[in-house]
Design a protein around this motif. Structure first.
Motif, PDB file in Angstrom:
ATOM      1  N   HIS A  26       0.830  -1.206   0.000  1.00 44.17           N
ATOM      2  CA  HIS A  26       0.000   0.000   0.000  1.00 44.17           C
ATOM      3  C   HIS A  26       0.866   1.260   0.000  1.00 44.17           C
ATOM      4  CE1 HIS A  26      -3.185   2.805   1.198  1.00 44.17           C
ATOM      5  NE2 HIS A  26      -4.039   1.873   0.803  1.00 44.17           N
ATOM      6  N   PRO A  27       0.436   2.319  -0.684  1.00 42.62           N
ATOM      7  CA  PRO A  27       1.237   3.547  -0.730  1.00 42.62           C
ATOM      8  C   PRO A  27       1.417   4.229   0.623  1.00 42.62           C
ATOM      9  CG  PRO A  27      -0.908   3.857  -1.811  1.00 42.62           C
ATOM     10  CD  PRO A  27      -0.746   2.399  -1.586  1.00 42.62           C
ATOM     11  N   ARG A  28       0.636   3.863   1.621  1.00 41.06           N
ATOM     12  CA  ARG A  28       0.803   4.477   2.947  1.00 41.06           C
ATOM     13  C   ARG A  28       1.934   3.836   3.751  1.00 41.06           C
ATOM     14  NH1 ARG A  28      -4.459   7.096   5.720  1.00 41.06           N
ATOM     15  NH2 ARG A  28      -5.512   7.861   3.837  1.00 41.06           N
ATOM     16  N   THR A  29       2.583   2.813   3.224  1.00 44.57           N
ATOM     17  CA  THR A  29       3.653   2.150   3.965  1.00 44.57           C
ATOM     18  C   THR A  29       4.933   2.112   3.135  1.00 44.57           C
ATOM     19  OG1 THR A  29       3.179  -0.081   3.146  1.00 44.57           O
ATOM     20  CG2 THR A  29       1.958   0.655   5.093  1.00 44.57           C
ATOM     21  N   ASP A  30       6.034   1.819   3.831  1.00 45.10           N
ATOM     22  CA  ASP A  30       7.333   1.612   3.197  1.00 45.10           C
ATOM     23  C   ASP A  30       7.751   0.180   3.504  1.00 45.10           C
ATOM     24  OD1 ASP A  30       9.939   1.492   2.334  1.00 45.10           O
ATOM     25  OD2 ASP A  30      10.668   3.135   3.593  1.00 45.10           O
ATOM     26  N   ALA A  31       7.629  -0.712   2.513  1.00 49.25           N
ATOM     27  CA  ALA A  31       7.876  -2.134   2.735  1.00 49.25           C
ATOM     28  C   ALA A  31       9.297  -2.415   3.214  1.00 49.25           C
ATOM     29  CB  ALA A  31       7.596  -2.918   1.452  1.00 49.25           C
ATOM     30  N   GLN A  32      10.247  -1.564   2.865  1.00 48.85           N
ATOM     31  CA  GLN A  32      11.633  -1.791   3.271  1.00 48.85           C
ATOM     32  C   GLN A  32      11.800  -1.778   4.790  1.00 48.85           C
ATOM     33  OE1 GLN A  32      14.119  -2.535   1.140  1.00 48.85           O
ATOM     34  NE2 GLN A  32      12.665  -2.457  -0.567  1.00 48.85           N
ATOM     35  N   PHE A 290      -7.134  -1.187   0.767  1.00 48.00           N
ATOM     36  CA  PHE A 290      -6.285  -2.309   1.189  1.00 48.00           C
ATOM     37  C   PHE A 290      -6.821  -3.625   0.643  1.00 48.00           C
ATOM     38  CE2 PHE A 290      -4.814   0.851   4.158  1.00 48.00           C
ATOM     39  CZ  PHE A 290      -3.497   0.507   4.398  1.00 48.00           C
ATOM     40  N   THR A 291      -8.134  -3.810   0.724  1.00 49.28           N
ATOM     41  CA  THR A 291      -8.751  -5.055   0.241  1.00 49.28           C
ATOM     42  C   THR A 291      -8.459  -5.283  -1.236  1.00 49.28           C
ATOM     43  OG1 THR A 291     -10.513  -4.828   1.884  1.00 49.28           O
ATOM     44  CG2 THR A 291     -10.923  -6.317   0.034  1.00 49.28           C
ATOM     45  N   ASP A 292      -8.426  -4.204  -2.013  1.00 55.33           N
ATOM     46  CA  ASP A 292      -8.185  -4.316  -3.446  1.00 55.33           C
ATOM     47  C   ASP A 292      -6.785  -4.847  -3.762  1.00 55.33           C
ATOM     48  OD1 ASP A 292     -10.706  -3.373  -3.959  1.00 55.33           O
ATOM     49  OD2 ASP A 292     -10.074  -1.316  -4.399  1.00 55.33           O
ATOM     50  N   MET A 392      -4.821  -3.330  16.525  1.00 54.81           N
ATOM     51  CA  MET A 392      -4.099  -3.964  15.427  1.00 54.81           C
ATOM     52  C   MET A 392      -4.131  -3.039  14.212  1.00 54.81           C
ATOM     53  SD  MET A 392      -5.876  -7.681  16.076  1.00 54.81           S
ATOM     54  CE  MET A 392      -5.104  -8.483  14.675  1.00 54.81           C
ATOM     55  N   PRO A 393      -3.271  -2.030  14.145  1.00 57.70           N
ATOM     56  CA  PRO A 393      -3.334  -1.076  13.041  1.00 57.70           C
ATOM     57  C   PRO A 393      -3.159  -1.778  11.696  1.00 57.70           C
ATOM     58  CG  PRO A 393      -1.917  -0.259  14.801  1.00 57.70           C
ATOM     59  CD  PRO A 393      -2.205  -1.695  15.105  1.00 57.70           C
ATOM     60  N   PRO A 394      -4.006  -1.478  10.710  1.00 57.10           N
ATOM     61  CA  PRO A 394      -3.895  -2.139   9.414  1.00 57.10           C
ATOM     62  C   PRO A 394      -2.642  -1.736   8.650  1.00 57.10           C
ATOM     63  CG  PRO A 394      -5.576  -0.429   9.343  1.00 57.10           C
ATOM     64  CD  PRO A 394      -5.167  -0.568  10.766  1.00 57.10           C
ATOM     65  N   TYR A 395      -2.096  -0.550   8.953  1.00 55.46           N
ATOM     66  CA  TYR A 395      -0.851  -0.114   8.333  1.00 55.46           C
ATOM     67  C   TYR A 395      -0.041   0.648   9.371  1.00 55.46           C
ATOM     68  CZ  TYR A 395      -3.270   4.389   7.830  1.00 55.46           C
ATOM     69  OH  TYR A 395      -3.958   5.549   8.071  1.00 55.46           O
TER      70      TYR A 395
END
Length: 449
Positions: A26-32, A290-292, A392-395
């Motif tokens: 998701h664009p609201r997170t940084d996977a790194q 997020f579901t998408d 449990m924050p989703p992001y």
């Protein structure tokens, strides 16, 4: 709503860059940041800013079959929490560790070390590993039987508790003049000889400032509830409706009393995945975004594990196939029942079901304004379904930031949650006193004899 005379507890359940299985995309997170210890230190500081009781990390002992699309457990949690301990001052630190593999002595020493490093903020989430992939990593074929896992857990916890008690308060003397490091009369062997473990003791770590780590449990099967009623001081649970929450709460509290404990000595904390925005519509749109991003291949493998049936080739727009009975499930029985009930209640297709489960794997999700989130928590608390909540924050970190900065102040204004820490230990945050020491009474009796 009127102010409550009683306050509840808040734990932040931290997982990667968010609880939603697609959070890393998701664009609201940084996977790194899933590989960056500074990310998790930052999350704990956010929780501490909100005066939350604790942060918590789940764990698994295998990668599993889903690595192509997601993997949440990167760090061993006690090691990670040791790094977090030096970056925080008050927030409690709860780590998952399994009783199915390993030994009580090593685990007791590891948590005692975390308790000392954090000055009394450690907690142990006790789990019985239920995955075939986990078993394979320890030379075990198939999933160990459900009842056997809990029998082992009972003895495992008994030994760990005895080891934490093996040093009494005041055992460490540090008298430089006499050269006395410790009072040997206050350091005890354990001498445990049971069905699965033989442990001499004592532990090579003194008693911590809070006595011993807080005991947490998350199983909701019959065996899990009985285990929690005997041992747990906090329970993380997944309940999707108020009525289900009330039923679970009444049942578990009654079991606690039957085991000779005070009902208030165990805190029930249902999980909730909050999507927070300025309007209900915006929050629901955030959830849909997020579901998408869900990867059906990943979700089907998750669902297959939960239900004990291979769904990887099953049609997404069809209902679930016939499922095993509860007695046939050797894995997580409570999560199996929750997902089965969820599918039956709404006559859902597999696609709809994995969409509902994507945010919290069966935990309640709620999309709304900060006020609506606060209303929901207050209702569950005041109507006998919770002593607090497992957030449990989703992001992450944004979802935790929003909860701390936008929801917590409303709860504080309503008198539902602390405005400042009043204790320095995790047991203190949860309103629990000294756990006592099984060997101290014998020492006292010997002194007065």
């Amino acid at each position: 709503m009127a102010q409550s005379a009683k306050q509840f507890h808040l734990n932040a359940f931290l997982m990667g860059v968010g609880h939603h299985e697609a959070a890393w995309r998701h664009p609201r997170t940084d996977a790194q940041r899933v590989l960056d210890v500074a990310h998790f230190q930052e999350l704990a500081r956010i929780a501490e800013r909100g005066k939350l009781d604790s942060v918590f990390f789940a764990d698994a002992l295998a990668v599993g079959p889903r690595i192509k699309h997601n993997s949440q457990a990167i760090f061993e949690p006690v090691t990670l929490l040791s790094a977090i301990a030096v970056a925080t001052e008050r927030v409690g630190l709860i780590a998952t560790a399994s009783t199915s593999y390993g030994d009580p002595y090593s685990l007791a020493r590891k948590f005692a070390s975390l308790d000392h490093i954090s000055r009394g903020r450690a907690g142990w989430n006790i789990v019985t590993s239920a995955g075939a992939d986990e078993a394979a990593n320890f030379g075990v074929d198939g999933i160990p039987a459900h009842h056997g896992r809990y029998e082992r857990a009972e003895e495992f916890v008994d030994v760990a508790l005895a080891l934490w008690d093996s040093w009494e308060d005041g055992a460490v003397v540090l008298d430089e003049e006499t050269g006395t490091f410790a009072d040997p009369d206050r350091v005890h062997t354990v001498g445990h000889e049971g069905r699965r473990f033989r442990v001499q003791g004592p532990l090579n770590s003194p008693r911590s400032v809070q006595g011993r780590p807080l005991l947490v449990q998350a199983g909701s099967s019959e065996s899990g509830k009985e285990f929690a009623a005997r041992h747990a001081e906090a329970v993380f649970t997944a309940q999707r409706t108020l009525e289900q929450g009330q039923e679970f709460y009444r049942d578990l509290k009654a079991r606690v009393v039957r085991h000779g404990r005070n009902a208030d000595d165990l805190k029930v904390l249902p999980g909730i995945v909050p999507y927070i925005a300025d309007t209900k519509e915006e929050a629901e749109e955030l959830e849909r975004s997020f579901t998408d991003l869900i990867s059906p291949e990943y979700s089907l493998r998750q669902l297959s594990t939960m239900l004990g049936v291979d769904l990887t080739e099953h049609a997404l727009d069809a209902p679930l196939p016939p499922l095993p009975t509860l007695d046939e499930i050797q894995g997580n029985k409570s999560r199996y029942q929750l997902v089965k009930d969820l599918a039956a209640d709404g006559d859902l297709t597999v696609r709809q079901l994995i969409g509902l489960l994507g945010g919290g794997r069966g935990h309640r999700t709620f999309a709304g304004t900060p006020e609506q989130i606060a209303d929901e928590l207050q209702t569950w608390f005041e109507q006998g379904a919770a002593d607090g909540f497992n957030i449990m924050p989703p992001y992450l970190p944004g979802g935790l930031d929003d909860f701390v900065d936008r929801v917590v102040p409303i709860l504080q204004e309503r008198g539902l949650f602390r405005t400042e820490y009043t204790a320095s230990t995790l047991r203190g945050h949860y309103g629990l006193g000294d756990p006592g020491n099984r060997f101290a009474a014998h020492t006292a009796a010997a002194v007065t004899a």
